[in-house]
Motif scaffolding. Sequence first.
Motif, PDB file in Angstrom:
ATOM      1  N   UNK A   1      33.896 -50.487  42.092  1.00  0.00           N
ATOM      2  CA  UNK A   1      32.607 -50.911  41.559  1.00  0.00           C
ATOM      3  C   UNK A   1      32.570 -50.821  40.042  1.00  0.00           C
ATOM      4  N   UNK A   2      31.762 -51.663  39.436  1.00  0.00           N
ATOM      5  CA  UNK A   2      31.518 -51.629  37.995  1.00  0.00           C
ATOM      6  C   UNK A   2      30.664 -50.403  37.666  1.00  0.00           C
ATOM      7  N   UNK A   3      30.859 -49.882  36.457  1.00  0.00           N
ATOM      8  CA  UNK A   3      30.087 -48.716  36.071  1.00  0.00           C
ATOM      9  C   UNK A   3      31.004 -47.532  35.877  1.00  0.00           C
ATOM     10  N   UNK A   4      30.527 -46.547  35.137  1.00  0.00           N
ATOM     11  CA  UNK A   4      31.394 -45.441  34.754  1.00  0.00           C
ATOM     12  C   UNK A   4      30.709 -44.105  35.038  1.00  0.00           C
ATOM     13  N   UNK A   5      30.560 -43.755  36.292  1.00  0.00           N
ATOM     14  CA  UNK A   5      29.960 -42.461  36.615  1.00  0.00           C
ATOM     15  C   UNK A   5      30.891 -41.328  36.221  1.00  0.00           C
ATOM     16  N   UNK A   6      30.293 -40.172  35.949  1.00  0.00           N
ATOM     17  CA  UNK A   6      31.082 -39.027  35.515  1.00  0.00           C
ATOM     18  C   UNK A   6      31.181 -37.963  36.607  1.00  0.00           C
ATOM     19  N   UNK A   7      30.990 -38.366  37.835  1.00  0.00           N
ATOM     20  CA  UNK A   7      31.054 -37.449  38.963  1.00  0.00           C
ATOM     21  C   UNK A   7      32.188 -37.851  39.899  1.00  0.00           C
TER      22      UNK A   7
ATOM     23  N   UNK B   1      32.611 -37.733  43.147  1.00  0.00           N
ATOM     24  CA  UNK B   1      32.381 -38.394  44.432  1.00  0.00           C
ATOM     25  C   UNK B   1      32.180 -39.901  44.284  1.00  0.00           C
ATOM     26  N   UNK B   2      32.020 -40.381  43.056  1.00  0.00           N
ATOM     27  CA  UNK B   2      31.842 -41.819  42.841  1.00  0.00           C
ATOM     28  C   UNK B   2      33.162 -42.577  42.841  1.00  0.00           C
TER      29      UNK B   2
ATOM     30  N   UNK C   1      39.303 -52.864  38.455  1.00  0.00           N
ATOM     31  CA  UNK C   1      38.871 -51.525  38.846  1.00  0.00           C
ATOM     32  C   UNK C   1      38.370 -50.718  37.650  1.00  0.00           C
ATOM     33  N   UNK C   2      37.376 -49.897  37.916  1.00  0.00           N
ATOM     34  CA  UNK C   2      36.982 -48.855  36.976  1.00  0.00           C
ATOM     35  C   UNK C   2      38.021 -47.736  37.068  1.00  0.00           C
ATOM     36  N   UNK C   3      38.506 -47.311  35.912  1.00  0.00           N
ATOM     37  CA  UNK C   3      39.534 -46.268  35.877  1.00  0.00           C
ATOM     38  C   UNK C   3      39.064 -45.109  35.005  1.00  0.00           C
ATOM     39  N   UNK C   4      39.407 -43.910  35.409  1.00  0.00           N
ATOM     40  CA  UNK C   4      38.961 -42.742  34.653  1.00  0.00           C
ATOM     41  C   UNK C   4      39.986 -41.623  34.746  1.00  0.00           C
TER      42      UNK C   4
END
Length: 122
Positions: A99-105, A107-108, A32-35
Amino acid sequence: QVQLVESGGGLVQAGGSLRLSCAASGRTFRSYTMAWFRQAPGKEREFVLGTSSDITRYADSVKGRFTISRDNAKNTMYLQMNSLKPEDTAVYYCAARALYGLPEVQHAYDYWGQGTQVTVSS
């Protein structure tokens, strides 16, 4: 379904440190992408930093002070915060997406923790 639980918030003086934890349920944590996001009173929720596979990204406001790490064996992500400033005061949320990738919003991201309060006194 992924459940996220943050811990480690509290009150600290300016210049101090805190470490936040985000414990995740589920067997696919490592993929998982984690933020981390944060929301100060009267402000919108903002991206702080995150990690997705080989990508790590930091907001300019925390570069050199905050560090993200994860222990996949424990299904836990950490946020080490050093040299804290009063403007870092906020509720901190961990977030996850498959999903892969690191959006900064916001809703992603599909999954959110309940948040943990960080207060930095001057």
